[in-house]
Every structure is written in structure tokens, then in C-alpha cells.
Enzyme design. Structure first.
Site, short mmCIF file in Angstrom:
data_model
loop_
_atom_site.label_atom_id
_atom_site.label_comp_id
_atom_site.label_asym_id
_atom_site.label_seq_id
_atom_site.Cartn_x
_atom_site.Cartn_y
_atom_site.Cartn_z
CG ASN A 108 -5.08 -5.55 39.34
OD1 ASN A 108 -3.87 -5.34 39.15
ND2 ASN A 108 -5.63 -5.54 40.54
NE ARG A 114 -4.01 -1.61 41.42
CZ ARG A 114 -3.35 -2.32 42.33
NH1 ARG A 114 -3.19 -3.61 42.16
NH2 ARG A 114 -2.86 -1.75 43.39
CG HIS A 169 -4.75 0.91 48.87
ND1 HIS A 169 -4.30 0.74 50.15
CD2 HIS A 169 -4.61 -0.30 48.27
CE1 HIS A 169 -3.89 -0.51 50.32
NE2 HIS A 169 -4.07 -1.16 49.19
NE ARG A 190 3.51 -3.79 50.79
CZ ARG A 190 2.34 -3.63 50.17
NH1 ARG A 190 1.37 -2.95 50.72
NH2 ARG A 190 2.17 -4.15 48.97
CD GLU A 218 -8.99 -1.43 44.75
OE1 GLU A 218 -7.92 -0.85 44.64
OE2 GLU A 218 -9.12 -2.53 45.30
#
Ligand code: AMP
Length: 401
Positions: A7, A91, A180, A241, A386
């Protein structure tokens, strides 16, 4: 076979080596500050102490070379040679509308990912750097790209289109993509295994609550709606965010503050959310401490906004799917914060959601049911994985080669 999962971020590489015979971790780690002063690697062989190594790491290729060197080192490593790595799974954040699933990476696919850079200018370039580096260092290893957006490509048009002139979609592909996806896919699958339900007949609402947060409605194994949109800034209140925000407020603030699009993007992506409202931190634990231990009003407000918005999304996704069988909590906050889980689900009995406070209390990072036995909707905590999902997708495709 062992699969190396990578990743790659702008200045970091997270990795995990997974033994696919029993899905166990062999080693994992993170290299940080790539291209900056003070680069370092934290590496851990499964069941052993974490080690920290420092050194100058100029770019991702040097970083991956360094990681491979550590993994194959006779003293501190975890494998004898690179031959033990069968494939590499990456990823990749944005696959646009091109990728509806994971793919074996070849020149044509890499070119298509390069074409998606416009849609994710901060994320796809470092993901690509990792791909280029592995191609240079281990040209014989098959590589697979697993996209954050792919799982959501099943959304119906009425869920992914925005209420703007359709020509903008035609010209620039402006639409909801959702992110996601790897986590939403894993958790919605895993919770069905955990509860003994048929994935293809279950309606799940998955709340991935971490530094970045999103909710996804999954009906019969397909994502039908999700809260992140064209970019990850839409939807829930997150660490930094803003989430959902009136476009009128955006243009008004830009006018008043005399800021350009770059500065506005920084404001809404980096200085908003829990950090912006609380003025304390983007880290939920620190905001919770300030709110509940010190009684800080702004921290309390930030958490209430965070929880309230999640409740609204849960209710709206119940409407979107005409019901729901399972609600899952995952991500750093979802897996660990009993306070947030309780507040989010409080007084939702009228929608069939009955939390068992005792089961929820103190539960951290473990698979568990936290609803009452008679709750029509089962509420669960499912830690996300993940990397394992990326590794499984990788091996599935590599075995077909
Ligand atoms: P993630 O992005 O999934 O790694 O999640 C990071 C977020 O999880 C941060 O905001 C952490 O403060 C939060 N987190 C981790 N542990 C806890 C905890 N015990 N209580 C509340 N939040 C937590």
C-alpha cells in the site's frame, strides 16, 4: 504461496507478507518519510518484536528494495529468498469506471491506471510508483491491482449520478465512485460467515469509521450506495475532512477568504472534520478525552456531529435497501470506540436496532455481536482486514494465469 501486499502512499509504504495456505501473517511493516529527511522502517516478523531501522530512502524503488532486503536478511528476515514470494498485490485507490474488479497488472492495465491519475492525483501516482518499482525489482512476479473504487461499481445510476448537467459526467466522468471498497467488501463478507448468513441474500450497512470514514449499503453482495463520492471528502465527518457540505457554503467561503481551489481543497480535506470543529485533534481518542474527561464543548460538538451524521446515513440506507439485516462497525473508531457505537445506535429501536450496552462496553478490536438477542437487526463489530482481501484477490487471479 506467499503474497506480498503493498500500500504505497506519497511518502510511505505499508506492507504485509501473507501465507496463503492458512491466511496467516508472516511479516508486516511500514516505511515512512520516503524522499524526506529521517526515513525509517518499522518491521515485524509475526510473533516477534518490532524492529526499527533508519536510513536514507530516496524513492519508492529504494524503499521496496530495502524492505525486500530486510525480509530476506538471514538474521532479521522472515523468508530465505524472493522465490518464496509468489505474487504481489497492490492497493490502488482509483480505478475510475474502467475497473469493476481486481486485475493482473500488465502494460495496458498500467496505462489505464495512469489515465485515472486525474481522478486521484494524490493517490494513484504513489500507487503506480510501487507498481513500477516491483516491475523493476522482481520482473518475474505476477502483480495484481486491487482498487478501492471497484466494489462500488455495482451502484445503480440513480445512486452514483450527481444533480449537475449530465454533460459534465459525459465529459469528465464526474460521479460518485466511493472508496474503502476493499474494507466494505471484506467486512460485509466476513460478517455473513461469522453469523452463518447467505451473503447473496443479506442486506448489510457497513460503517467504516477511522481517520477516513465511509458507510456502505450492501444488498445481496453488491454495493448499492456509499457515502464517499467523486472524492473521499463527501459524506461523514472525518478526522480532517468536512464530509457533506452545501456547495453554496464552499463558493461563499472561497469568495470571502479569497482562496483558490487548491487552498479550498486543503481547507475541506485537511483542516476540517473533527479537527476543524473541535480545534483539538483529528484523532478521535484525543477528541473523546477532551470531550468526556475535560468537558470541552467544541470537542463534544464535534463528536455529536460525527455520531449524528452516521445515524442519518444508517437510516437513509435502510430506506435505500427497504430494510437491513446487519449493521457492522469497523475501522479504528468503529472497532474500538464503544462510546461512539452506543451513541450512534441509541434510541433506534423503532428501526429494529437494539444495542446491548453490556456486550458493547469495553469491546475493542474483536469480532462480536453487540445487539440484543431479540434485536431484529444484528449489530456487529468486525475488524477490517484490507491486506488479506488484497492477498486473496491476488491469489485468485494469479492461479488463473
Ligand atoms: P484508522 O484510520 O482506521 O486507523 O483509525 C484511526 C482512528 O481510530 C483515530 O481517530 C483513532 O483515534 C481512532 N481510535 C483508535 N482506537 C480508539 C479508541 N479506543 N477509542 C476511540 N477511537 C479510537
Amino acid at each position: 504461496m506467499k503474497v506480498l501486499v503493498l500500500n504505497c502512499g506519497s511518502s510511505s509504504i505499508k506492507y504485509k507478507l501473507i501465507n496463503m495456505i492458512d491466511n496467516s501473517n508472516v511479516a508486516s511493516g511500514v516505511m515512512e518519510k520516503i524522499g524526506l529527511k529521517g526515513s525509517f522502517l518499522k518491521h515485524q516478523n509475526e510473533g516477534q518484536e518490532k524492529i526499527k531501522l533508519e536510513g536514507e530512502v530516496l524513492d519508492h524503488q529504494v524503499g521496496i528494495e530495502y524492505i525486500i532486503g530486510v525480509m530476506t536478511d538471514p538474521k532479521i528476515g522472515c523468508i530465505k529468498s524472493l522465490d518464496q514470494i509468489g505474487a504481489v498485490g497492490h492497493r490502488v485507490v482509483h480505478g475510475g469506471e474502467e475497473f469493476k474488479g481486481s486485475v493482473i497488472l500488465n502494460d495496458e492495465v498500467i496505462a489505464q491506471i495512469e489515465n485515472c491519475i486525474d481522478l486521484a492525483p494524490l493517490h494513484n501516482p504513489p500507487n503506480l510508483k510501487g507498481i513500477y518499482a516491483v516491475s523493476a525489482l522482481m520482473p518475474d512476479k505476477p502483480q495484481v491491482g486491487v482498487f478501492d473504487t471497484a466494489f462500488h461499481q455495482t451502484m445503480p445510476r440513480h445512486a452514483y449520478m450527481y444533480g449537475i448537467p449530465k454533460s459534465l459526467y459525459n465529459k469528465y466522468k464526474v460521479r460518485r465512485y466511493g472508496f474503502h471498497g476493499t474494507s466494505h467488501r471484506y467486512v460485509s463478507n466476513r460478517v455473513c460467515e461469522f453469523l452463518g448468513l447467505d451473503y447473496n441474500k443479506t442486506k448489510t450497512i457497513n460503517c467504516h469509521l477511522g481517520n477516513g470514514s465511509s458507510i456502505c449499503a450492501i444488498d445481496s453482495g453488491q454495493s448499492v450506495d456509499t457515502s464517499m463520492g467523486f472524492t473521499p471528502v463527501e459524506g461523514l465527518l472525518m478526522g480532517t475532512r468536512a464530509g457533506d457540505l452545501d456547495i453554496g457554503a464552499v463558493t461563499y467561503i472561497m469568495d470571502k477568504e479569497k482562496i483558490n481551489t487548491d487552498a479550498a481543497s486543503t481547507l475541506f480535506n485537511k483542516h476540517s472534520g473533527l479537527l476543524g470543529v473541535s480545534g483539538i485533534s483529528s484523532d478521535a481518542r484525543e477528541v473523546e478525552d477532551a470531550a468526556y474527561k475535560e468537558g470541552n464543548e467544541d470537542a463534544l460538538l464535534a463528536l455529536k456531529m460525527f455520531q449524528y451524521r452516521i445515524r442519518k446515513y444508517i437510516a437513509s440506507y435502510m430506506a435505500a435497501m427497504s430494510g437491513c439485516d446487519v449493521i457492522t462497525f469497523t475501522g479504528g473508531i468503529g472497532e474500538n470506540s464503544d462510546i461512539d457505537r452506543e451513541a450512534i445506535c441509541k434510541d433506534l429501536e423503532f428501526m429494529g436496532i437494539k444495542i446491548d450496552k453490556e456486550k458493547n462496553k469495553g469491546l475493542r478490536g474483536k469480532e462480536a455481536i453487540i445487539s440484543t438477542d431479540d434485536s431484529p437487526v444484528t449489530v456487529c463489530v468486525i475488524p477490517t482486514d484490507e491486506e488479506l482481501t488484497i492477498a486473496k484477490q491476488t491469489i485468485k487471479l494469479v492461479e488463473q494465469l
